[in-house]
Enzyme design. Structure first.
Site, mmCIF file in Angstrom:
data_model
loop_
_atom_site.group_PDB
_atom_site.id
_atom_site.type_symbol
_atom_site.label_atom_id
_atom_site.label_comp_id
_atom_site.label_asym_id
_atom_site.label_seq_id
_atom_site.Cartn_x
_atom_site.Cartn_y
_atom_site.Cartn_z
ATOM 1 N N GLU A 143 0.845 -1.189 0.000
ATOM 2 C CA GLU A 143 0.000 0.000 0.000
ATOM 3 C C GLU A 143 0.883 1.243 0.000
ATOM 4 O OE1 GLU A 143 -2.849 0.381 3.172
ATOM 5 O OE2 GLU A 143 -3.766 2.115 2.268
ATOM 6 N N ALA B 148 1.970 -0.055 10.696
ATOM 7 C CA ALA B 148 1.654 -1.454 10.428
ATOM 8 C C ALA B 148 0.846 -1.511 9.141
ATOM 9 C CB ALA B 148 0.842 -2.055 11.571
ATOM 10 N N GLU C 57 -5.365 -2.846 12.715
ATOM 11 C CA GLU C 57 -5.058 -3.662 11.528
ATOM 12 C C GLU C 57 -6.034 -4.822 11.417
ATOM 13 O OE1 GLU C 57 -3.204 -2.108 9.631
ATOM 14 O OE2 GLU C 57 -2.343 -0.783 11.142
HETATM 15 N N1 B3K Z 1 -2.991 1.058 5.648
HETATM 16 C C1 B3K Z 1 -1.690 1.210 6.248
HETATM 17 C C2 B3K Z 1 -0.969 2.445 5.846
HETATM 18 C C3 B3K Z 1 -0.282 2.339 4.551
HETATM 19 C C4 B3K Z 1 0.539 3.566 4.292
HETATM 20 C C5 B3K Z 1 1.066 3.594 2.902
HETATM 21 N N2 B3K Z 1 1.966 4.700 2.671
HETATM 22 C C6 B3K Z 1 -1.748 1.149 7.729
HETATM 23 C C7 B3K Z 1 -3.052 1.457 8.347
HETATM 24 O O1 B3K Z 1 -3.562 2.547 8.274
HETATM 25 O O2 B3K Z 1 -3.623 0.576 8.916
HETATM 26 ZN ZN ZN Z 2 -5.483 1.844 8.774
#
Ligand code: B3K
Ligand code: ZN
Length: 882
Positions: A129, A270, A306
């Protein structure tokens, strides 16, 4: 590593969204893994959706082979330019396969496939991501292309004994030449950003879990051998999160196995990869000897966050990255609710609002301001912001408040049911929540599209003859870049009215037959509206925006005595604290204006000193009540914006409080708290430590000499990291020479513990004043310091630039020039980290003139460079606008 040359800097606009021209029905990935080189063989089952060629993203890949339906394509049969592979095909379906090579050990940007740790001992992992998958293979790397994945990993068995990918295990075995393989099948269609693999020498702890709907799940937490014994709290948090999501939202886990992996080399907190969460070790490891209470709570919150993404993000994902808050704001809200249930709800609310004010309000007040749903970006990684996350969560909270507990749950059920397996939008979300409740929530959409923090002004008028109280509410949002005219937003204002002896009155609005409860929510839907309350016997004190019912700045001219009344009597824990914050703000103003004996100073110190003696107040709440707004928040209250002056005034105010309480009372309280020191983790244990820290700080202001031996003794005998670190920080501020020895002791004691060393760097990076920059420069020479590790960079450089205003904003600008040099060096390794640290320059334009000029020169020079990454260039270009 960051493809500076090949990647175009284009502006991506929400308005230009088009659905994907080709869908991926299934993808099979085969990896031959090695530290220096890995080969990736991808087979995509593609189905046409529009009359366009196939376009796949790919960056930094060495293309070895490309074929369509088994036929290998020659050079002239495809176009590969600017990170896009384009192939024209006839027909509506085809199988496209590629073989590429990538170089994990050279990947210092930690995006795509990379090496964590050393070449001989480290392990391989991925981060995709937002757009990391294109660094692994050619693929339509966008969140609205969902596919099932089969992943086969092959590697040397001795060097990579553990092979993991998302999904259920589907076989494993040995190969010739000491190699082995493992296969994973994920039946849930997912976008590429949720793909993950891990390979290396890792240990695990495991637990069986049965979901509410009867699935047996094997939970595994993986870490390197030296830290595996610090994963138990994360496992405990995971199990509690899974149960909570079943109970609070009816959401069950949906694979047979759930892996969580810790790494010391990670750009963020994370990542919620399907079935294989990867964590920055900072948010996974916890043990009493080296973790603080705050860290325990962070582990609990991030593990939950998460995990919760498995539904809010994975099962229902985002159509495009503009919708990022659809998963992030919602998941932060879910995580905050979980933490509130696990701990103290009012304290959690205080903590969250304090963070919003400290991080999001300044972001929204300057050139980096953007709506919760931005309308354009050049680098999406720069939009994982406090606005998208924290303000996004506030928007969900407002809507949840509007629907009420049961209505919100009904709405969430419908949202998950309707959009399961889809890539959704904010509109879809509001529609599902509204449909489930038979209401139209579309007016809340304006909150998602409008940047800036609204100002809510409130003015009350009491009419004794008519026993009536008129409350006039007005809203105004300051113009921001690209949005000169702002619209009125729906602003829910939860309120109570208190009479002079601190009783909340039953409320009857004009036109209503009878009085109802003593708290209610009125919604301001227009620029201005007046609410008339009847049967009000005497001039009331309004408690407004209770629980922080909307993310706005409240402007209400309270007299100090009114705030003192709320501080004593408000039953809403958040508003009680906030009354204290507002009163402390007025006291700050008085001090700043040369009136240390002003009414607000007396009211604040007297009220807080009174609470200090009140045995009925919870220790943790008292600790918060003893803390005025921080130096960063107070910037707004000091017209010249001179950080040294702000600190001096704030310290003066704290000293006045300490003197009002008295050093004898402080010392006695300190000793009583210290007598109960332990390493326990109950709420009461943590609360005692938090209060003890505040009391010691206050004591150091009232009686510096008397506090030093106490702090030293606390350091030496501390049963917990919280006590140890608190003593060290107080000591280093109060008597730097006395801190030298404990600092050296700490450094040696935790030599092999990266997370504890980060705290050692961060504690020193926060020490205020003239000597700060020299101290940072000396710490850069410590053999444990490296620009290659994001946690270390954040601990030393990030902490200094962001939370040490007097140190960073030196009047001579030396720290600005120093940071500019470091940014260039960090950027060459890791653009995402550089961009994040560079946000420390945000707000330069509002500094006093000497600092402003110095900062501007540095920012303008940096922004003019052509050799920086897209990430850093984007932040600098926006920050430079001032
Ligand atoms: N979704 C990831 C964050 C990703 C960041 C990319 N630069 C963590 C979170 O928000 O749970
Ligand atoms: Zn998140």
């Amino acid at each position: 590593m960051s493809d500076r040359s090949d990647t175009p800097t284009a502006v991506i606009r929400l308005a230009d969204y088009r659905p994907p021209a080709w869908a991926v029905q299934h993808v099979a990935l085969e990896f031959d893994l090695g530290i220096d080189r890995a080969e990736v063989h991808a087979t995509l089952e593609l189905v046409r959706q529009a009359d366009e060629p196939i376009r796949l993203n790919g960056e930094g890949l060495e293309l070895l082979e490309l074929s369509i339906d088994g036929r290998r394509l020659g050079d002239g049969e495809y176009i590969l330019a600017h990170g896009v592979l384009e192939v024209g095909v006839e027909g509506d379906r085809c199988t496209l396969s590629t073989r590429v090579a990538v170089r994990p050990a050279e990947n210092t940007a930690f995006e795509g496939l990379y090496l964590s740790g050393s070449r001989d001992k480290g392990f391989l992992l991925t981060q995709c991501e937002a757009e990391g998958f294109r660094h692994i293979t050619f693929y339509p790397d966008r969140p609205d292309v969902l596919s099932t994945f089969t992943v086969t990993l092959r590697a040397d068995k001795a060097r990579f004994p553990v092979l993991l990918a998302g999904g259920n295990p589907d076989g494993a075995g040995d190969l010739a030449d000491g190699r082995h393989w493992a296969r994973f099948v994920d039946p849930h269609p997912k976008p590429s950003y949720l793909f993950a693999l891990v390979a290396g020498r890792l240990e695990r702890i495991s637990q069986d879990y049965t979901t509410a709907d009867g699935r047996n799940v094997a939970l595994h937490i993986w870490a390197e051998a030296d830290v595996i014994d610090r994963c138990d709290y994360a496992m405990d948090s995971l199990v509690r999160s899974m149960r909570w999501d079943e109970q609070a939202y009816g959401r069950n886990y949906d694979l047979d196995v759930f892996h969580v992996v810790a790494t010391h080399d990670f750009n963020m907190g994370a990542m919620e990869n399907k079935g294989l969460n990867i964590f920055n070790a900072k948010y996974l490891l916890a043990d009493p000897d080296s973790s603080t209470d705050d860290e325990y709570r962070h582990v609990e919150a991030v593990v939950a966050h998460e995990y919760f993404h498995n539904w809010s993000g994975n099962r229902v994902t985002c159509r495009d990255w503009f919708q990022l808050s659809l998963k992030e704001g919602l998941t932060v809200f879910r995580e905050q609710s979980f933490s509130a249930d696990m701990n103290s709800a009012p304290l959690k609310r205080i903590e969250d609002v304090a963070l919003l004010r400290r991080a999001q309000f300044p972001e929204d007040a300057g050139p980096l301001s953007h709506p919760v749903r931005p309308s354009q970006y050049t680098e999406i990684n720069n939009f994982y912001t406090a606005t998208v996350y924290e303000k996004g969560s506030e928007l969900v909270r407002m809507i949840a408040g509007h629907l009420g507990h049961d209505g919100f749950r009904k709405g969430m059920d419908l949202y998950f049911e309707r959009h399961d397996g889809q890539a959704a939008t904010i509109e879809d979300y509001l529609k599902a929540l509204g449909d489930a409740n038979g209401v139209d929530l579309s007016s809340y959409l304006a909150w998602y599209g409008q940047a800036g923090t609204p100002r809510l002004s409130a003015e009350g008028r009491y009419d004794a003859d008519k026993r009536r109280y008129r409350l006039q509410l007005r809203q105004r949002t300051p113009a921001s870049a690209g949005q000169p005219d702002k619209h009125a937003l729906p602003v829910p204002v939860r309120l109570s009215l208190f009479n002079q002896d601190g009783t909340a009155l039953p409320l009857r609005l004009e036109g209503e037959a009878a009085a109802g409860a003593n708290e209610r929510t009125v919604v301001l839907n227009s620029p201005e509206q007046t609410f008339v309350f009847e049967d009000v016997a005497s001039a009331p004190v309004p408690s407004l925006l209770r629980g922080f019912s909307a993310p706005v700045i409240l402007e209400c001219e309270y007299a100090p005595a009114e705030l003192a009344l709320l501080l004593r009597h408000d039953a809403d824990g958040f508003n009680r604290w906030d009354a204290g914050q507002q009163l402390a703000g007025l006291a700050f103003d008085a001090f700043r204006d040369g009136a240390p004996g002003g009414a607000a100073v007396l009211a604040w110190t007297k009220a807080v000193a009174g609470l200090f003696g009140d045995a009925s107040i919870d220790d943790a709440l008292l600790a918060e009540l003893l803390t005025p707004p921080g130096e960063i928040e107070l910037v707004e209250r000091q017209p010249e914006r001179d950080p040294e002056r702000i600190r001096a005034v704030r310290q003066g105010l704290l000293r006045a409080l300490a003197q009002t309480i008295g050093s004898d009372a402080l010392k006695a309280r300190y000793q009583a708290l210290h007598a109960q020191a332990n390493a326990g983790l109950t709420a009461a244990d943590q609360a005692r430590r938090q209060l003890k820290r505040r009391v010691l700080d206050l004591l150091s202001l009232a009686d510096a000499a008397g506090s030093v031996p106490l702090a030293r003794q606390q350091y030496e005998s501390a049963p917990s990291m919280t006590d140890r670190l608190a003593a060290l920080s107080t000591l280093a501020v109060t008597d730097p020479a006395a801190a030298d020895e404990p600092l050296a002791h700490f450094r040696k004691r935790y030599d092999g513990n990266a997370l504890a060393l980060d705290k050692w760097f961060a504690a020193q990076a926060q020490l205020p004043g003239d000597g700060a920059l020299a101290r940072i420069q000396a710490l850069e020479d410590d053999p444990a310091f490296t620009l290659k590790n994001p946690n270390r960079v954040q601990a030393l450089i990030g902490t200094f630039a962001r939370v040490n205003p007097t140190g960073f904003h030196r009047p001579d600008g030396a720290a600005y020039r120093w940071l500019a040099d470091r940014l260039v060096a960090i950027d060459a390794l890791n653009p995402q980290v550089a961009a994040r640290v560079a946000t420390a320059f945000n707000g330069w334009k509002r500094l006093e003139p000497a600092r402003r000029e110095a900062a501007h020169a540095v920012v303008a020079e940096l922004a003019g460079r052509k050799d920086l990454s897209r990430d850093l260039t984007d932040i600098l270009a926006r920050v430079a606008l001032g």
